[in-house]
Design a protein around this motif. Structure first.
Motif, mmCIF file in Angstrom:
data_model
loop_
_atom_site.group_PDB
_atom_site.id
_atom_site.type_symbol
_atom_site.label_atom_id
_atom_site.label_comp_id
_atom_site.label_asym_id
_atom_site.label_seq_id
_atom_site.Cartn_x
_atom_site.Cartn_y
_atom_site.Cartn_z
ATOM 1 N N HIS A 664 13.849 11.937 -15.188
ATOM 2 C CA HIS A 664 13.026 12.282 -14.035
ATOM 3 C C HIS A 664 11.972 11.194 -13.866
ATOM 4 O O HIS A 664 11.297 10.821 -14.841
ATOM 5 C CB HIS A 664 12.363 13.648 -14.226
ATOM 6 N N LEU A 665 11.829 10.695 -12.654
ATOM 7 C CA LEU A 665 10.978 9.540 -12.407
ATOM 8 C C LEU A 665 9.920 9.879 -11.358
ATOM 9 O O LEU A 665 10.222 10.465 -10.316
ATOM 10 C CB LEU A 665 11.792 8.352 -11.895
ATOM 11 N N VAL A 666 8.694 9.484 -11.634
ATOM 12 C CA VAL A 666 7.607 9.520 -10.660
ATOM 13 C C VAL A 666 7.114 8.094 -10.507
ATOM 14 O O VAL A 666 6.822 7.423 -11.510
ATOM 15 C CB VAL A 666 6.457 10.440 -11.112
ATOM 16 N N ASP A 667 7.054 7.596 -9.286
ATOM 17 C CA ASP A 667 6.680 6.202 -9.087
ATOM 18 C C ASP A 667 5.678 6.077 -7.950
ATOM 19 O O ASP A 667 5.663 6.873 -7.010
ATOM 20 C CB ASP A 667 7.904 5.338 -8.795
ATOM 21 N N LEU A 668 4.843 5.040 -8.064
ATOM 22 C CA LEU A 668 3.846 4.697 -7.048
ATOM 23 C C LEU A 668 4.008 3.216 -6.740
ATOM 24 O O LEU A 668 3.999 2.387 -7.655
ATOM 25 C CB LEU A 668 2.435 4.991 -7.556
ATOM 26 N N HIS A 690 3.740 -1.832 -8.782
ATOM 27 C CA HIS A 690 4.611 -0.677 -8.985
ATOM 28 C C HIS A 690 4.300 -0.044 -10.330
ATOM 29 O O HIS A 690 4.166 -0.734 -11.344
ATOM 30 C CB HIS A 690 6.080 -1.130 -8.944
ATOM 31 N N TYR A 691 4.153 1.273 -10.311
ATOM 32 C CA TYR A 691 3.996 2.021 -11.555
ATOM 33 C C TYR A 691 5.054 3.118 -11.590
ATOM 34 O O TYR A 691 5.296 3.790 -10.577
ATOM 35 C CB TYR A 691 2.610 2.647 -11.675
ATOM 36 N N GLU A 692 5.676 3.287 -12.777
ATOM 37 C CA GLU A 692 6.724 4.289 -12.929
ATOM 38 C C GLU A 692 6.522 5.033 -14.236
ATOM 39 O O GLU A 692 6.270 4.423 -15.286
ATOM 40 C CB GLU A 692 8.097 3.624 -12.923
ATOM 41 N N ARG A 693 6.645 6.348 -14.142
ATOM 42 C CA ARG A 693 6.627 7.188 -15.342
ATOM 43 C C ARG A 693 7.955 7.913 -15.413
ATOM 44 O O ARG A 693 8.354 8.597 -14.456
ATOM 45 C CB ARG A 693 5.481 8.181 -15.311
ATOM 46 N N GLY A 694 8.667 7.760 -16.531
ATOM 47 C CA GLY A 694 9.973 8.377 -16.693
ATOM 48 C C GLY A 694 10.022 9.262 -17.922
ATOM 49 O O GLY A 694 9.355 9.001 -18.935
ATOM 50 N N ALA A 695 10.820 10.304 -17.819
ATOM 51 C CA ALA A 695 10.987 11.226 -18.948
ATOM 52 C C ALA A 695 12.385 11.808 -18.889
ATOM 53 O O ALA A 695 12.866 12.187 -17.818
ATOM 54 C CB ALA A 695 9.950 12.338 -18.903
ATOM 55 N N GLY A 696 13.083 11.853 -20.045
ATOM 56 C CA GLY A 696 14.423 12.415 -20.061
ATOM 57 C C GLY A 696 15.063 12.305 -21.425
ATOM 58 O O GLY A 696 14.474 11.777 -22.381
ATOM 59 N N LEU A 716 12.759 10.915 -24.527
ATOM 60 C CA LEU A 716 11.900 9.746 -24.360
ATOM 61 C C LEU A 716 10.976 9.970 -23.165
ATOM 62 O O LEU A 716 11.399 10.508 -22.131
ATOM 63 C CB LEU A 716 12.718 8.478 -24.115
ATOM 64 N N GLU A 717 9.748 9.515 -23.321
ATOM 65 C CA GLU A 717 8.802 9.462 -22.214
ATOM 66 C C GLU A 717 8.128 8.105 -22.245
ATOM 67 O O GLU A 717 7.659 7.664 -23.294
ATOM 68 C CB GLU A 717 7.748 10.573 -22.329
ATOM 69 N N TYR A 718 8.097 7.447 -21.115
ATOM 70 C CA TYR A 718 7.556 6.087 -21.078
ATOM 71 C C TYR A 718 6.798 5.871 -19.769
ATOM 72 O O TYR A 718 6.941 6.618 -18.794
ATOM 73 C CB TYR A 718 8.681 5.048 -21.184
ATOM 74 N N GLY A 719 6.004 4.836 -19.780
ATOM 75 C CA GLY A 719 5.339 4.374 -18.562
ATOM 76 C C GLY A 719 5.433 2.866 -18.488
ATOM 77 O O GLY A 719 5.315 2.175 -19.509
ATOM 78 N N ARG A 720 5.652 2.354 -17.334
ATOM 79 C CA ARG A 720 5.727 0.904 -17.173
ATOM 80 C C ARG A 720 5.141 0.524 -15.824
ATOM 81 O O ARG A 720 5.062 1.335 -14.894
ATOM 82 C CB ARG A 720 7.152 0.386 -17.266
ATOM 83 N N ALA A 721 4.735 -0.736 -15.695
ATOM 84 C CA ALA A 721 4.128 -1.225 -14.466
ATOM 85 C C ALA A 721 4.639 -2.626 -14.187
ATOM 86 O O ALA A 721 5.130 -3.326 -15.086
ATOM 87 C CB ALA A 721 2.609 -1.220 -14.569
ATOM 88 N N PHE A 722 4.515 -3.025 -12.920
ATOM 89 C CA PHE A 722 4.968 -4.355 -12.520
ATOM 90 C C PHE A 722 4.060 -4.846 -11.402
ATOM 91 O O PHE A 722 3.766 -4.103 -10.456
ATOM 92 C CB PHE A 722 6.416 -4.305 -12.035
ATOM 93 N N LEU A 723 3.621 -6.093 -11.512
ATOM 94 C CA LEU A 723 2.738 -6.695 -10.511
ATOM 95 C C LEU A 723 3.269 -8.068 -10.126
ATOM 96 O O LEU A 723 3.520 -8.909 -10.997
ATOM 97 C CB LEU A 723 1.316 -6.823 -11.059
ATOM 98 N N ASP A 724 3.442 -8.281 -8.832
ATOM 99 C CA ASP A 724 3.855 -9.582 -8.291
ATOM 100 C C ASP A 724 2.818 -9.981 -7.246
ATOM 101 O O ASP A 724 2.752 -9.399 -6.161
ATOM 102 C CB ASP A 724 5.244 -9.472 -7.660
ATOM 103 N N LEU A 725 1.992 -10.962 -7.564
ATOM 104 C CA LEU A 725 0.909 -11.408 -6.694
ATOM 105 C C LEU A 725 1.138 -12.867 -6.315
ATOM 106 O O LEU A 725 1.338 -13.707 -7.187
ATOM 107 C CB LEU A 725 -0.442 -11.249 -7.402
ATOM 108 N N ARG A 726 1.099 -13.152 -5.014
ATOM 109 C CA ARG A 726 1.340 -14.518 -4.543
ATOM 110 C C ARG A 726 0.265 -14.913 -3.524
ATOM 111 O O ARG A 726 -0.213 -14.082 -2.775
ATOM 112 C CB ARG A 726 2.709 -14.637 -3.876
ATOM 113 N N ARG A 727 -0.053 -16.197 -3.536
ATOM 114 C CA ARG A 727 -0.976 -16.755 -2.565
ATOM 115 C C ARG A 727 -0.333 -17.982 -1.928
ATOM 116 O O ARG A 727 0.074 -18.908 -2.623
ATOM 117 C CB ARG A 727 -2.295 -17.154 -3.230
#
Length: 907
Positions: A664-668, A690-696, A716-727
């Motif tokens: 099950h995934l909750v993402d922002l 992007h932030y994602e919290r998964g559990a299963g 398992l329950e985990y949290g992960r994030a990802f950032l892509d910033l460009r100028r």
């Protein structure tokens, strides 16, 4: 007193030019940067602008000029520069500059340029006032959703050079749309030439279009320019293009393809540069099928189709149009316009308007002339409209001989409307489209009326379904007839509301081959909401077409969006498809071409089965925030050795075992993009967070948490994030300095399942990770379990970090211009071959967070050892279509240089 704004970063230039112009009686205003210049122009629009080309800051001369032309279309701008070349002057002229002065400036040159600019400004004002008095401006009146959509499309296509085909019934304002496109485009200061193709005699078409030489035929007493020559560098509007004869169509097609014409009786070719906008009230698709219109000419004209809605579909626009035409009559004649009562407006809104806006303008003018200053009642308007109804075929006795009704007017009108709709449906045997044509309306309007009147809802649904698949069959026929590629937009039905869709939604890969999507789609605008529904089946072609669960999938989706620039959307989707393991560093075209031609696939794949719901908030065109929830099952996908053109002697790398489990995934997700253009990122920011919290429950062997051979599932329950910033920073008209920062991976909780690791593979993605040498050195094994990576498998990292800096310099060369000609350019991809030299510096690393006794563990604060980061320097040539790069590791000087290719830009 005329006002001149001087925008230049050199104080001496501003002081000297200002003193010169002030002595001539001009009011002077100054700005040291493009940003300040734009602010002062917005505060109080000047009469002319002197603008320096090379300026520091966010907006140089070109960027400032582009924004001035958008905010103040009639403001004349004079460019100045001491280091510019011919190409800069040409580009400035294309963007709308009226003159280009080279430094050092001369007093005579400055005064002459400013005087000419002010004369042009005055001429534009006089022309605008005259057109307003005559009612011939390109301003389109109406704020209905249909007209807002038309305006939005005009804004998008105006700046391009693409041909436009405007369709719609007579009187809907096709010429106004063509004029609006011209006025908003880069050719606004050039001629706008109108040609009524229906009014040209058959024998004079060639002379009218292309001109003739003296003595070329009887009556040709002198040479004459044709409409193409008159429209040179401007826009040629071909009205009623559907009425041209086939012979004339062939000559027009030849002129469009060659971009040159021959006068009648002439011996030499004349080059012409015109933008073509065509219009017709005919169904050209049917005319092509019937052989009355050339298919090749239709495809060349129908690059950007714009369908104008009839007046009867423009809810709420009639009142605005009545006020507009009343005001125009007052300006022309000085007569006091009549007062329109609410009853009169209601009668006007119930009228079918077969003559559309033109008919309404005639009615308003007739009543304004006969009854100036009077109160217009509903009875009076109905009496004026009575002859129109008779000509449209309305039974007169129904209106004139009816006795005093026992019901109200609305009920009687509904009863009469129901009668004529039922009659039309009976005569068409239930074919709603045919009934709509008989009633001189369109299908959506007829459906709305049928629903309001409570007609047979079941019959409506059946007809909808039948029409949907019938239209899909027509779409497939059109597709094969045009020998086109699979393009979702090109095979939808004519009103773009839906149909049977066949498309390929991905590029080629080793697991799916080229997947085919097939199924019905539907889109409609309901009030201020946009509804989109799709039910697509997926057929994978990696080893031929087989009807088994492993080769079949689906994607069902529904999306409802409220608002255009600002608003929100909600949607849901159910899916059974193949996804990539974190495809963050390469685009799909990069991976697809490598898989097809080189038999190398830089992605890992797994099956995703489940459903997801989401809600998105939009803050203008640049920013959005999405919150989603999904329930999915992840499964392994086998890799197949499908047909390739080269390297058949080598095996494809093994597709890794993926965890089998339900999650099950909750993402922002946050997106922001302030770049000028996705394909021409001169300046601006790009952000994806992007932030994602998964559990299963997961197969523990798949995550390698316990020794191989163990069985059982583990929570398992985990949290992960990802950032892509460009100028993206444009430091001059031809130079860019761009930067990018990427950080992502495990954030908290249990170890990441394989599907959510950051798969690192492919040359040039992260320094030190080379797909070809993976499994040989120790660097690539940094992000793999202790057992080491299998040959050909990319590293599977739990965290990555990457910083990129690149300098781009656009190369000026006519060598590549041959690829930019209209006959060669791939317009659908919207790019031009425009070479740029690239120098870059990349530093990055991927790593596991921790490892103890064969298990992955996550001690708090664990960070990589920074002396293991790898750094590359490199050079490249970017052609716009693709870029070729060479990179050399500076952190490991003994390693050889790497060559790699990227589709479009590196980032």
């Amino acid at each position: 007193m005329a006002t001149v704004l001087i925008v230049d970063d050199e104080p001496n230039i501003r002081r000297m030019v200002g003193a010169l112009l002030a002595a001539e009686g001009y009011e002077i205003r100054e700005a040291a940067t493009g940003t300040l210049g734009l602010a002062k122009a917005a505060e109080d629009e000047p009469d002319a602008v002197l603008l320096d080309l090379m300026m520091p800051g966010e907006f140089d001369g070109m960027a400032t000029l582009a924004r001035l032309r958008i905010a103040h279309p009639e403001l004349p701008v004079i460019m100045m520069s001491g280091r510019a070349g011919l190409s800069d002057a040409v580009n400035a002229t294309k963007l709308g500059a009226v003159n280009f002065l080279e430094k050092p400036l001369t007093p005579e040159g400055v005064l002459f340029a400013v005087g000419s600019a002010l004369e042009l400004r005055q001429s534009r004002r006089v022309a605008r006032e005259l057109l307003e008095e005559l009612g011939l401006t390109g301003d389109m009146v109406g704020d209905s959703p249909q007209m807002l959509a038309v305006r939005e499309l005009i804004d998008r296509v105006a700046a391009s050079e693409a041909r436009v085909l405007i369709t719609g019934e007579s009187g809907t304002g096709k010429e106004l749309v063509a004029s609006a496109i011209h006025d908003a485009g880069t050719r606004r200061d050039k001629p706008f030439v109108r040609v009524n193709c229906a009014a040209i005699p058959r024998d004079l078409v060639e002379s009218e279009m292309f001109g003739h030489e003296r003595g070329s035929f009887t009556g040709a007493t002198q040479a004459r320019m044709g409409r193409f020559e008159l429209a040179h560098m401007g826009t040629l509007f071909l009205d009623e293009i559907g009425d041209l004869s086939l012979d004339a169509q062939a000559k027009l097609l030849r002129a469009l393809e060659a971009k040159e014409i021959h006068r009648v009786g002439g011996n030499h070719a004349i080059r012409v540069d015109v933008r073509i906008i065509a219009a017709t009230n005919h169904d050209l698709t049917r005319a092509v099928r019937e052989g009355a219109f050339r298919e090749d000419l239709f495809f060349r004209l129908n690059v950007i189709p714009i369908a104008l809605p009839p007046l009867r579909q423009r809810d709420g626009d009639i009142q605005l149009l009545v006020r507009h035409f009343s005001l125009l009559h007052f300006k022309r004649t000085g007569q006091i316009p009549p007062t329109w009562t609410p009853e009169a407006m209601r009668v006007l809104e119930r009228h079918s308007w077969p003559g559309n806006v033109r008919e309404l303008a005639n009615i308003v003018e007739r009543i304004a002339i006969v009854s100036p200053g009077a109160d217009v009642t509903g009875v009076y308007v109905a009496r004026v409209l009575q002859p129109e109804a008779e000509r449209a075929g309305t039974p007169r006795e129904t209106i004139t001989t009816a006795k005093a009704p026992s019901a109200g007017l609305n009920s009687m009108l509904d009863l009469y409307e129901r009668e004529i709709i039922e009659k039309a449906l009976r005569s068409s045997r239930g074919n709603v489209a045919e009934a709509a044509r008989t009633l001189m309306t369109d299908r959506p309007n007829l459906y709305r009326r049928m629903k309001r009147l409570g007609l047979d809802g079941g019959r409506i649904a059946l007809v909808l379904l039948a029409l949907l698949f019938a239209r899909g069959a027509q779409s497939q026929e059109t597709l094969s007839h045009r020998d086109s590629t699979f393009d979702l937009r090109s095979i939808l039905d004519r009103d773009d509301r839906g149909g049977l869709t066949i498309t390929s939604g991905k590029t080629y890969n080793r697991v799916e081959g080229l997947p085919i999507f097939l199924g019905p789609t539907y889109r409609n605008r309901i009030g201020r909401a946009d509804l989109s529904i799709a039910a697509l089946g997926i057929l994978r072609s990696s080893h031929g077409f087989h009807w088994d669960p492993e080769n079949l999938g689906h994607r069902l989706s529904a999306d409802l969006r409220l608002g255009r620039r600002r608003g929100f959307a909600v949607g849901a989707t159910s899916f059974d498809l193949v996804a990539k393991v974190e495809p963050w560093q390469l685009t799909e075209p990069d991976g697809g071409l490598a898989a097809f031609f080189l038999k190398r696939d830089y992605f890992d794949y797994f099956g995703r089965h489940g459903a997801r719901a989401y809600a998105t908030a939009f803050a203008g065109d640049n920013a959005s925030v999405t919150l989603g929830y999904g329930s999915e099952r992840w499964t392994s996908r086998r890799a197949r050795d499908v047909f390739t053109l080269f390297r058949e002697d080598e095996d494809w790398r093994i597709n890794p075992r993926i965890n089998d489990g339900l999650v099950h995934l909750v993402d922002l997700n946050v997106d922001f993009d302030s770049r000028n253009s996705e394909l021409r990122p001169w300046a601006g920011w790009f952000l994806n967070a992007h932030y994602e919290r998964g559990a299963g429950n997961f197969d523990t062997e798949g995550t390698r948490l316990v020794p191989a051979g163990s069985d059982g599932m583990r929570r398992l329950e985990y949290g992960r994030a990802f950032l892509d910033l460009r100028r993206y920073n444009r430091i001059s008209p031809r130079r860019q300095l761009n930067g990018r920062l990427v950080v992502g991976g495990w954030l908290h909780g249990d170890p990441l399942p394989l599907e959510r690791r950051l798969s690192v593979g492919g040359i040039g993605t992260i320094p030190g990770f080379d797909f070809r040498r993976l499994g040989i050195g120790t660097d690539a094994g940094q992000c793999s379990p202790e057992s080491g990576p299998l040959p050909g498998r990319p590293a599977e990292c739990e965290r990555v970090a990457l910083a990129q800096l690149e300098y781009r310099h656009e190369l000026v060369s006519e060598l590549f211009d041959v690829f930019n000609r209209n006959g060669i350019r791939v317009r659908g991809a919207q790019f031009r071959v425009k070479p740029s030299a690239v120098a870059f510096l990349d530093a990055g690393r991927g790593w596991l967070v921790g490892r103890r006794q064969g298990e992955l563990q996550y001690p708090s604060g664990s960070l990589p050892d920074f002396d293991t980061w790898r750094t590359d320097v490199g050079l490249g040539l970017d052609l716009g279509i693709a870029g070729i790069y060479v990179a050399k590791a500076v952190s490991a000087s003994k390693e050889p240089a790497n060559f790699f290719v990227r589709i479009r830009n590196r980032f």
